[in-house]
Design a protein around this motif. Sequence first.
Motif, short mmCIF file in Angstrom:
data_model
loop_
_atom_site.label_atom_id
_atom_site.label_comp_id
_atom_site.label_asym_id
_atom_site.label_seq_id
_atom_site.Cartn_x
_atom_site.Cartn_y
_atom_site.Cartn_z
N PRO A 149 0.78 -1.24 0.00
CA PRO A 149 0.00 0.00 0.00
C PRO A 149 0.81 1.29 0.00
CG PRO A 149 0.06 -0.93 2.19
CD PRO A 149 0.77 -1.90 1.29
N THR A 150 2.13 1.19 0.14
CA THR A 150 2.96 2.39 0.14
C THR A 150 3.96 2.32 -1.01
OG1 THR A 150 4.71 1.47 1.54
CG2 THR A 150 2.82 2.53 2.67
N ALA A 151 4.47 3.48 -1.40
CA ALA A 151 5.48 3.52 -2.46
C ALA A 151 6.71 2.73 -2.05
CB ALA A 151 5.85 4.97 -2.76
N ALA A 152 7.11 2.84 -0.80
CA ALA A 152 8.30 2.12 -0.33
C ALA A 152 8.10 0.61 -0.41
CB ALA A 152 8.64 2.53 1.10
N SER A 153 6.92 0.13 -0.02
CA SER A 153 6.69 -1.32 -0.05
C SER A 153 6.60 -1.82 -1.50
CB SER A 153 5.44 -1.70 0.74
OG SER A 153 4.27 -1.11 0.23
N ALA A 154 5.98 -1.05 -2.38
CA ALA A 154 5.90 -1.45 -3.79
C ALA A 154 7.29 -1.44 -4.43
CB ALA A 154 4.95 -0.54 -4.55
N ALA A 155 8.08 -0.40 -4.15
CA ALA A 155 9.43 -0.31 -4.71
C ALA A 155 10.29 -1.48 -4.24
CB ALA A 155 10.07 1.03 -4.32
N ALA A 156 10.20 -1.81 -2.96
CA ALA A 156 10.98 -2.94 -2.43
C ALA A 156 10.58 -4.24 -3.11
CB ALA A 156 10.79 -3.03 -0.92
N GLU A 157 9.30 -4.44 -3.29
CA GLU A 157 8.80 -5.66 -3.92
C GLU A 157 9.25 -5.76 -5.38
OE1 GLU A 157 6.96 -9.25 -3.48
OE2 GLU A 157 6.95 -7.78 -1.87
N LEU A 158 9.28 -4.62 -6.08
CA LEU A 158 9.65 -4.59 -7.49
C LEU A 158 11.15 -4.48 -7.72
CD1 LEU A 158 6.86 -2.14 -8.65
CD2 LEU A 158 7.11 -4.52 -9.42
N GLY A 159 11.90 -4.05 -6.70
CA GLY A 159 13.33 -3.84 -6.86
C GLY A 159 13.65 -2.60 -7.68
N VAL A 160 12.83 -1.54 -7.50
CA VAL A 160 13.04 -0.28 -8.22
C VAL A 160 13.19 0.86 -7.20
CG1 VAL A 160 11.75 -1.07 -10.23
CG2 VAL A 160 10.57 0.25 -8.47
N GLU A 161 13.63 2.01 -7.70
CA GLU A 161 13.71 3.20 -6.85
C GLU A 161 12.30 3.64 -6.45
OE1 GLU A 161 16.18 6.51 -8.14
OE2 GLU A 161 17.13 5.13 -9.57
N VAL A 162 12.15 4.15 -5.25
CA VAL A 162 10.84 4.59 -4.77
C VAL A 162 10.27 5.70 -5.66
CG1 VAL A 162 11.63 6.32 -3.08
CG2 VAL A 162 9.52 5.04 -2.66
N GLY A 163 11.13 6.48 -6.29
CA GLY A 163 10.67 7.54 -7.18
C GLY A 163 9.97 7.04 -8.42
#
Length: 159
Positions: free
Chosen positions: A33-47
């Motif tokens: 539900p957060t940008a940080a959690s999605a970025a971590a899951e995808l292995g991409v920068e939070v931006g």
Amino acid sequence: MSDRTHPAVDRVEEALKASGVEPRTRWFASATPTAASAAAELGVEVGAIANSLVFTIDGDPLLVMTSGAHRVDTAWLGARLGGTIRRAEAETVKAATGQTIGGVAPVGHPAPIRTIVDTALAGYPEIWAAAGHAHTVFATTFDELVRITRGEPGPVAPD
């Protein structure tokens, strides 16, 4: 593509197809539900995560697609847009988008919503947005996001 389905995700995928985009929906085992959690899951920068934030501007729904690396300056953006911006209540988000907080997609809503697209997202060749459910995202680009949302590109906070 996954064999999983959800009514809100189905509406998002239908809206993408109607815009000429083949959905590349990705389902996660747990909510992101957060940008940080999605970025971590995808292995991409939070931006590179396009957060879908629903506000109201003078009482009307406003969707702000912002880079996960940014915060929206509501006072500044409201002045730029000529109104008063407030964070939308959960009921307003659901009514305007047909989706719940944590999984709001940029498309697939019951009716068009005025949308602002953070120009900071243009700095990423691929960006990821929620696909209507907290366990889903889809890949897109800045130009495609502006096109499919009929969004207004611009900054969401002063430099």
